[in-house]
Design an enzyme around this catalytic site. Structure first.
Site, PDB file in Angstrom:
ATOM      1  N   ASN A   1      -4.583  17.248   2.113  1.00 36.14           N
ATOM      2  CA  ASN A   1      -4.734  15.948   1.468  1.00 36.14           C
ATOM      3  C   ASN A   1      -3.787  14.966   2.147  1.00 36.14           C
ATOM      4  OD1 ASN A   1      -4.761  13.750  -0.246  1.00 36.14           O
ATOM      5  ND2 ASN A   1      -3.769  14.821  -1.965  1.00 36.14           N
TER       6      ASN A   1
ATOM      7  N   LYS B   1      -3.503  11.855   1.637  1.00 42.47           N
ATOM      8  CA  LYS B   1      -3.073  10.768   0.754  1.00 42.47           C
ATOM      9  C   LYS B   1      -3.207   9.414   1.490  1.00 42.47           C
ATOM     10  CE  LYS B   1      -0.246  14.078  -1.638  1.00 42.47           C
ATOM     11  NZ  LYS B   1       0.931  14.362  -2.477  1.00 42.47           N
TER      12      LYS B   1
ATOM     13  N   HIS C   1      -6.236  13.863  -9.106  1.00 40.99           N
ATOM     14  CA  HIS C   1      -4.915  14.161  -8.533  1.00 40.99           C
ATOM     15  C   HIS C   1      -3.848  13.482  -9.399  1.00 40.99           C
ATOM     16  CE1 HIS C   1      -1.482  14.158  -5.860  1.00 40.99           C
ATOM     17  NE2 HIS C   1      -2.084  15.140  -5.201  1.00 40.99           N
TER      18      HIS C   1
ATOM     19  N   GLU D   1      -1.341  11.860  -8.704  1.00 45.16           N
ATOM     20  CA  GLU D   1      -0.973  10.500  -8.283  1.00 45.16           C
ATOM     21  C   GLU D   1      -1.994   9.478  -8.784  1.00 45.16           C
ATOM     22  OE1 GLU D   1      -0.462  11.516  -4.164  1.00 45.16           O
ATOM     23  OE2 GLU D   1       1.330  12.655  -4.702  1.00 45.16           O
TER      24      GLU D   1
ATOM     25  N   GLU E   1      -1.589  21.927  -9.548  1.00 43.74           N
ATOM     26  CA  GLU E   1      -0.494  21.257  -8.846  1.00 43.74           C
ATOM     27  C   GLU E   1       0.549  20.800  -9.859  1.00 43.74           C
ATOM     28  OE1 GLU E   1      -1.963  19.669  -4.797  1.00 43.74           O
ATOM     29  OE2 GLU E   1      -2.352  18.135  -6.289  1.00 43.74           O
TER      30      GLU E   1
ATOM     31  N   GLY F   1       5.486  17.027  -3.280  1.00 40.98           N
ATOM     32  CA  GLY F   1       6.312  16.197  -2.406  1.00 40.98           C
ATOM     33  C   GLY F   1       7.808  16.333  -2.614  1.00 40.98           C
TER      34      GLY F   1
ATOM     35  N   SER G   1       4.176  21.185  -2.432  1.00 41.68           N
ATOM     36  CA  SER G   1       5.176  21.625  -1.455  1.00 41.68           C
ATOM     37  C   SER G   1       4.824  22.932  -0.741  1.00 41.68           C
ATOM     38  CB  SER G   1       6.556  21.728  -2.112  1.00 41.68           C
ATOM     39  OG  SER G   1       6.990  20.454  -2.545  1.00 41.68           O
TER      40      SER G   1
HETATM   41  P1  PGA Z   1       2.679  18.117  -1.116  1.00 41.37           P
HETATM   42  O1  PGA Z   1       1.423  17.469  -1.902  1.00 41.37           O
HETATM   43  O2  PGA Z   1       2.147  19.307  -0.363  1.00 41.37           O
HETATM   44  O3  PGA Z   1       3.163  17.024  -0.226  1.00 41.37           O
HETATM   45  O4  PGA Z   1       3.657  18.533  -2.151  1.00 41.37           O
HETATM   46  C1  PGA Z   1       0.438  18.271  -2.493  1.00 41.37           C
HETATM   47  C2  PGA Z   1      -0.610  17.416  -3.130  1.00 41.37           C
HETATM   48  O5  PGA Z   1      -0.263  16.432  -3.781  1.00 41.37           O
HETATM   49  O6  PGA Z   1      -1.823  17.697  -3.016  1.00 41.37           O
END
Ligand code: PGA
Length: 256
Positions: free
Chosen positions: A11, A13, A98, A100, A168, A174, A214
């Site tokens: 992803n 983003k 997601h 976010e 997640e 992140g 992560s």
């Molecule tokens: P990350 O994000 O691997 O940067 O922690 C995962 C995600 O939000 O899909």
């Protein structure tokens, strides 16, 4: 239970310009000449790159996904993109719900559900994200939160063929933090049980449940060997083709 073919999905983003297509070329070079990968591989770049990414990835066996869609097929919704448009641009999947999106845009389960139905309507696989916040984990309400999100976000009639669940934990996204394998196993096992109640045992046994938050080349083997973890949704580490490919290799513990 039959073996589930894992999926490693990247992803990107809100990252990626024309120059980032070079990473897709690099990923393509990694898989070239390897007819059997240990897992399905997918990249979800921003919508602006979908068409060109589709051209780069054509014939590579690497799938293309998008990051969000509007519930409706078309209409007066300035700035939005429908699932049909994503399919038209070459995507075969779309991430919905997601954390976010849930945080930045106040998306609630009912909207995520409508977006997942839109994905299905357009012939796309819906990658439906769920996960608890740090406070919810501290308060020991993780399983209740995930149950509520699944019940609200997963459309009735969803099938393993058109739906993927991504667990997640918000606090792991992140941050470099990850749950322990024991915690991941608990939530993934719980999710499979909930899916059995929502969709029937047959679909639940076949549905892919990804872990996200992560995931890096260094921790992929440990996280992805946990029971009921059928792959990864990778954010930051997916921006580099070498890292995403390293995660794919770690998945099955072999040097593909
Ligand atoms: P990350 O994000 O691997 O940067 O922690 C995962 C995600 O939000 O899909």
């Amino acid at each position: 239970m039959t073996a589930i073919r894992p999926l490693v999905a990247g992803n990107w983003k809100m990252n990626g310009l024309s120059s980032s297509l070079a990473e897709l070329e690099a990923l393509k070079a990694h898989v070239k000449g390897k007819p059997v990968l240990p897992a399905d591989l997918m990249v979800c770049p921003p919508a602006t790159l979908l068409s060109r990414a589709a051209q780069v990835l054509a014939g590579s066996g690497i799938a293309l996904g998008a990051q969000d869609c509007h519930p409706l097929p078309s209409g007066a919704h300035t700035g939005d993109i429908s699932a049909e448009m994503l399919a038209d641009a070459g995507a075969t999947a779309v991430i919905v719900g997601h954390s976010e999106r849930r945080t930045d845009h106040g998306e609630i389960d009912a909207l995520v559900n409508a977006k997942a139905r839109a994905a299905h309507r357009a012939g796309l696989t819906a990658i439906i994200c769920v996960g608890e916040t740090e406070k919810e984990r501290r308060d020991r309400t993780t399983l209740g939160v995930v149950a509520r999100q699944l019940k609200g976000s997963v459309p009735q009639g969803s099938q393993a063929a058109n739906t993927v669940i991504a667990y997640e934990p918000v606090w792991a996204i992140g941050t470099g933090l990850t749950p322990t394998p024991v915690d991941v196993a608990e939530v993934h096992g719980f999710i499979r049980g909930e899916l059995a109640g929502l969709l029937g045992q047959g679909e639940a046994d076949r549905l892919r449940i990804l872990y996200g938050g992560s995931v890096k080349p260094g921790n992929a083997s440990e996280l992805l060997s946990v029971e009921n973890v059928n792959g990864a949704l990778v954010g930051g580490a997916s921006l580099k083709a070498d890292d995403l490919y390293a995660i794919l290799k770690a998945y099955c513990g072999r040097t593909a």
